[in-house]
Write an enzyme that holds these catalytic residues in place. Sequence first.
Site, PDB file in Angstrom:
ATOM      1  N   ALA A  91       0.819  -1.224   0.000  1.00 49.28           N
ATOM      2  CA  ALA A  91       0.000   0.000   0.000  1.00 49.28           C
ATOM      3  C   ALA A  91       0.845   1.264   0.000  1.00 49.28           C
ATOM      4  O   ALA A  91       0.299   2.357  -0.061  1.00 49.28           O
ATOM      5  CB  ALA A  91      -0.928  -0.003   1.202  1.00 49.28           C
ATOM      6  N   GLY A  92       2.152   1.091   0.082  1.00 42.95           N
ATOM      7  CA  GLY A  92       3.012   2.276   0.124  1.00 42.95           C
ATOM      8  C   GLY A  92       2.864   3.064  -1.169  1.00 42.95           C
ATOM      9  O   GLY A  92       2.519   2.514  -2.211  1.00 42.95           O
ATOM     10  N   ARG A 113       9.431   7.333  -4.172  1.00 43.38           N
ATOM     11  CA  ARG A 113      10.793   7.384  -4.710  1.00 43.38           C
ATOM     12  C   ARG A 113      10.893   6.853  -6.140  1.00 43.38           C
ATOM     13  O   ARG A 113      11.898   7.043  -6.803  1.00 43.38           O
ATOM     14  CB  ARG A 113      11.744   6.608  -3.772  1.00 43.38           C
ATOM     15  CG  ARG A 113      11.966   7.297  -2.436  1.00 43.38           C
ATOM     16  CD  ARG A 113      12.681   6.387  -1.430  1.00 43.38           C
ATOM     17  NE  ARG A 113      11.755   5.486  -0.729  1.00 43.38           N
ATOM     18  CZ  ARG A 113      12.134   4.573   0.165  1.00 43.38           C
ATOM     19  NH1 ARG A 113      13.415   4.411   0.443  1.00 43.38           N
ATOM     20  NH2 ARG A 113      11.238   3.798   0.755  1.00 43.38           N
ATOM     21  N   GLY A 126       2.529   3.781   7.402  1.00 40.94           N
ATOM     22  CA  GLY A 126       3.679   2.985   7.806  1.00 40.94           C
ATOM     23  C   GLY A 126       3.417   1.490   7.681  1.00 40.94           C
ATOM     24  O   GLY A 126       2.268   1.051   7.586  1.00 40.94           O
ATOM     25  N   THR A 127       4.521   0.712   7.705  1.00 43.50           N
ATOM     26  CA  THR A 127       4.417  -0.737   7.497  1.00 43.50           C
ATOM     27  C   THR A 127       3.603  -1.412   8.609  1.00 43.50           C
ATOM     28  O   THR A 127       2.884  -2.378   8.352  1.00 43.50           O
ATOM     29  CB  THR A 127       5.808  -1.386   7.427  1.00 43.50           C
ATOM     30  OG1 THR A 127       6.612  -0.890   8.513  1.00 43.50           O
ATOM     31  CG2 THR A 127       6.528  -1.040   6.137  1.00 43.50           C
ATOM     32  N   GLY A 157      16.887  -1.335   7.201  1.00 47.95           N
ATOM     33  CA  GLY A 157      16.887  -1.171   8.649  1.00 47.95           C
ATOM     34  C   GLY A 157      18.016  -2.003   9.239  1.00 47.95           C
ATOM     35  O   GLY A 157      18.338  -3.078   8.742  1.00 47.95           O
ATOM     36  N   ARG A 206       3.981 -11.442 -33.120  1.00 43.62           N
ATOM     37  CA  ARG A 206       3.009 -10.883 -32.179  1.00 43.62           C
ATOM     38  C   ARG A 206       1.980 -11.936 -31.764  1.00 43.62           C
ATOM     39  O   ARG A 206       1.963 -13.045 -32.308  1.00 43.62           O
ATOM     40  CB  ARG A 206       2.367  -9.657 -32.823  1.00 43.62           C
ATOM     41  CG  ARG A 206       3.381  -8.524 -33.015  1.00 43.62           C
ATOM     42  CD  ARG A 206       2.893  -7.471 -33.989  1.00 43.62           C
ATOM     43  NE  ARG A 206       1.581  -6.972 -33.606  1.00 43.62           N
ATOM     44  CZ  ARG A 206       0.729  -6.382 -34.457  1.00 43.62           C
ATOM     45  NH1 ARG A 206       1.047  -6.229 -35.729  1.00 43.62           N
ATOM     46  NH2 ARG A 206      -0.438  -5.961 -34.036  1.00 43.62           N
ATOM     47  N   TYR A 259       5.171  -9.141 -44.217  1.00 42.96           N
ATOM     48  CA  TYR A 259       4.197  -9.026 -43.134  1.00 42.96           C
ATOM     49  C   TYR A 259       3.062  -9.998 -43.397  1.00 42.96           C
ATOM     50  O   TYR A 259       2.535 -10.063 -44.520  1.00 42.96           O
ATOM     51  CB  TYR A 259       3.631  -7.601 -43.042  1.00 42.96           C
ATOM     52  CG  TYR A 259       2.446  -7.534 -42.103  1.00 42.96           C
ATOM     53  CD1 TYR A 259       2.616  -7.793 -40.740  1.00 42.96           C
ATOM     54  CD2 TYR A 259       1.161  -7.272 -42.564  1.00 42.96           C
ATOM     55  CE1 TYR A 259       1.540  -7.779 -39.872  1.00 42.96           C
ATOM     56  CE2 TYR A 259       0.070  -7.267 -41.703  1.00 42.96           C
ATOM     57  CZ  TYR A 259       0.269  -7.523 -40.358  1.00 42.96           C
ATOM     58  OH  TYR A 259      -0.811  -7.523 -39.505  1.00 42.96           O
ATOM     59  N   SER A 267       7.441 -11.989 -54.983  1.00 46.10           N
ATOM     60  CA  SER A 267       7.929 -10.825 -54.247  1.00 46.10           C
ATOM     61  C   SER A 267       6.977  -9.645 -54.385  1.00 46.10           C
ATOM     62  O   SER A 267       6.327  -9.469 -55.420  1.00 46.10           O
ATOM     63  CB  SER A 267       9.291 -10.402 -54.803  1.00 46.10           C
ATOM     64  OG  SER A 267      10.216 -11.416 -54.521  1.00 46.10           O
TER      65      SER A 267
HETATM   66  C1  UD1 Z   1      11.224  -1.435   5.315  1.00 46.69           C
HETATM   67  C2  UD1 Z   1      11.657  -1.666   6.771  1.00 46.69           C
HETATM   68  C3  UD1 Z   1      13.187  -1.768   6.820  1.00 46.69           C
HETATM   69  C4  UD1 Z   1      13.611  -2.903   5.909  1.00 46.69           C
HETATM   70  C5  UD1 Z   1      13.105  -2.686   4.486  1.00 46.69           C
HETATM   71  C6  UD1 Z   1      13.409  -3.877   3.623  1.00 46.69           C
HETATM   72  C7  UD1 Z   1      10.044  -0.546   8.220  1.00 46.69           C
HETATM   73  C8  UD1 Z   1       9.768   0.634   9.059  1.00 46.69           C
HETATM   74  N1  UD1 Z   1      11.215  -0.573   7.595  1.00 46.69           N
HETATM   75  O1  UD1 Z   1      11.773  -0.183   4.917  1.00 46.69           O
HETATM   76  O2  UD1 Z   1      13.619  -2.020   8.146  1.00 46.69           O
HETATM   77  O3  UD1 Z   1      15.035  -2.978   5.898  1.00 46.69           O
HETATM   78  O4  UD1 Z   1      11.661  -2.521   4.515  1.00 46.69           O
HETATM   79  O5  UD1 Z   1      13.122  -3.545   2.298  1.00 46.69           O
HETATM   80  O6  UD1 Z   1       9.228  -1.438   8.146  1.00 46.69           O
HETATM   81  N2  UD1 Z   1       3.881  -0.219   2.854  1.00 46.69           N
HETATM   82  C9  UD1 Z   1       2.511  -0.210   3.033  1.00 46.69           C
HETATM   83  N3  UD1 Z   1       1.951   0.802   3.751  1.00 46.69           N
HETATM   84  C10 UD1 Z   1       2.694   1.805   4.297  1.00 46.69           C
HETATM   85  C11 UD1 Z   1       4.094   1.782   4.116  1.00 46.69           C
HETATM   86  C12 UD1 Z   1       4.639   0.741   3.383  1.00 46.69           C
HETATM   87  O7  UD1 Z   1       1.799  -1.086   2.549  1.00 46.69           O
HETATM   88  O8  UD1 Z   1       2.102   2.682   4.948  1.00 46.69           O
HETATM   89  C13 UD1 Z   1       4.464  -1.313   2.049  1.00 46.69           C
HETATM   90  C14 UD1 Z   1       5.162  -0.812   0.803  1.00 46.69           C
HETATM   91  O9  UD1 Z   1       4.277  -0.813  -0.300  1.00 46.69           O
HETATM   92  C15 UD1 Z   1       6.298  -1.803   0.627  1.00 46.69           C
HETATM   93  C16 UD1 Z   1       6.557  -2.330   2.032  1.00 46.69           C
HETATM   94  O10 UD1 Z   1       5.450  -1.957   2.813  1.00 46.69           O
HETATM   95  O11 UD1 Z   1       5.914  -2.871  -0.223  1.00 46.69           O
HETATM   96  C17 UD1 Z   1       7.844  -1.717   2.611  1.00 46.69           C
HETATM   97  O12 UD1 Z   1       7.674  -0.320   2.686  1.00 46.69           O
HETATM   98  P1  UD1 Z   1       8.830   0.704   2.322  1.00 46.69           P
HETATM   99  O13 UD1 Z   1       8.337   2.084   2.488  1.00 46.69           O
HETATM  100  O14 UD1 Z   1       9.437   0.345   1.028  1.00 46.69           O
HETATM  101  O15 UD1 Z   1       9.827   0.387   3.518  1.00 46.69           O
HETATM  102  P2  UD1 Z   1      11.391   0.544   3.516  1.00 46.69           P
HETATM  103  O16 UD1 Z   1      11.734   1.980   3.636  1.00 46.69           O
HETATM  104  O17 UD1 Z   1      11.976  -0.206   2.385  1.00 46.69           O
HETATM  105 CA    CA Z   2      11.195  -1.133   0.505  1.00 45.20          CA
END
Ligand code: UD1
Ligand code: CA
Length: 436
Positions: free
Chosen positions: A8-9, A13, A78-79, A140, A317, A350, A389
Amino acid sequence: MKAIILAAGKGKRMKSDLQKVMHPILGKPIVQYVAEAAKEAGFKDITVVVGGEGGEEIKKGLSTCEGLHFAVQQTPLGTGDAVKAGAGQIAPDDDVIVLCGDMPLVTADFIREMMDYKKNNPCEAVVAAVFRGEAMGDFGRVFDRRDEFIEIVEARDITDEHPATNWGNTGIYLFKGASLLSGLEKMKNSNSQNEYYLTDVPKILREEGKTVRVFHTRADMSVFTGINTQSHLAEAVGYMRERINEGHMANGVRMIDPRSAFISSTVKIARGVTIYPGVILEGNCEIAEGATIGMGCHLIDAKVGKSTSVGPFAYLRPGSVIGEKCRVGNFVEVKNATLADGVKMAHLAYIGDADVGKNVNYSCGAITANYDGKNKHRTKIGDNAFIGSNVNLVAPVEIGENALVAAGSTITDDIPPFALGIARERQCIKENRIKK
Ligand code: UD1
Ligand code: CA
């Protein structure tokens, strides 16, 4: 056994309009690889957590991938918050794996190893750490004492106080359901990003006196390539290409330059096939024994029969079905057409929406005019026919078996078997015209 895949992130980036986890790697979205690895490792109950914004795009993109549930995290807080959004189905006695949807190279083998580790080392939670050495990047940092978990500190939250470590958090965890559910309730967002970090959950459990372990994996660090940027995506394509091509070579496929052959994981190639440099094979291609795919060919959902040679620089194709011992040469395009055995289409041609009989010779510059601006029409060419041809076959049209179409003809009417079809201006000679 339940799996939660975080997807859901926002993927800020990536600087892309496409959802991060929907970016394709060799024709398949990033997150689909993760789901397939979980399935292969035996997980049947898989929840993908998608965002409020863009979630539909992910659901749609994964619609061919059976047996997935979806949960929605309205805002990416956040995760940890994402896992909470997906935790609806989790019962206290479930075993739960959490996977990152942006980690396409994760393997079923690794997941099984991690589960074995937990079986042999009973505990409430396992964090998987990978040796990164100098290449910690934005992983991390994992701190432990003889595999007893201490904490994970995000790269951006690290201070001089923290000791050095070479072990990065893979972002993959196993939890006992009850501990995960209680830990999620206690998370706070007091960090530099004001996010709910999943990494806090194992720490909370440990502080409550529960056993949390770190599984130091020996798997290659490429397995945990997380995709945060376009550059990571290109890196992951490289690893995936290598993994797929190694598999084909192990099965007896000869690759002149595996680094430049881009083959989707869905493609089937028999032993004894030769693949030249710069080839792209996408979708459900099937290449039969002894075939050769020359330099620079691009095939999508195409079937190539035994001992047929394709290319260099051919474009096949969807719907191209090429028989045995055919030759589809340089700068030939085939679309939605069936070529029976022994067809020669050696160069610059073709053929679209057509059925071509056995041993037909389809010469240089011949084309089917298959589209009238509104509809597509089919062309039929009987066995052993010879298409000269620079012939235009204006569809719908049928060329009988053993017929011959003279070079330069534009054919609008059917030609019976064994007939000669000719449709062009007669040549005339103007003697000495140039001298005047
Ligand atoms: C995260 C870990 C980090 C680890 C790394 C590995 C945390 C705080 N950090 O960092 O320790 O080394 O993964 O790749 O967990 N996501 C959501 N909702 C959110 C935020 C994120 O679903 O609100 C999902 C993202 O889509 C992604 C995954 O969680 O697939 C990881 O999120 P991301 O923001 O990429 O975390 P990192 O900064 O990589
Ligand atoms: Ca990541």
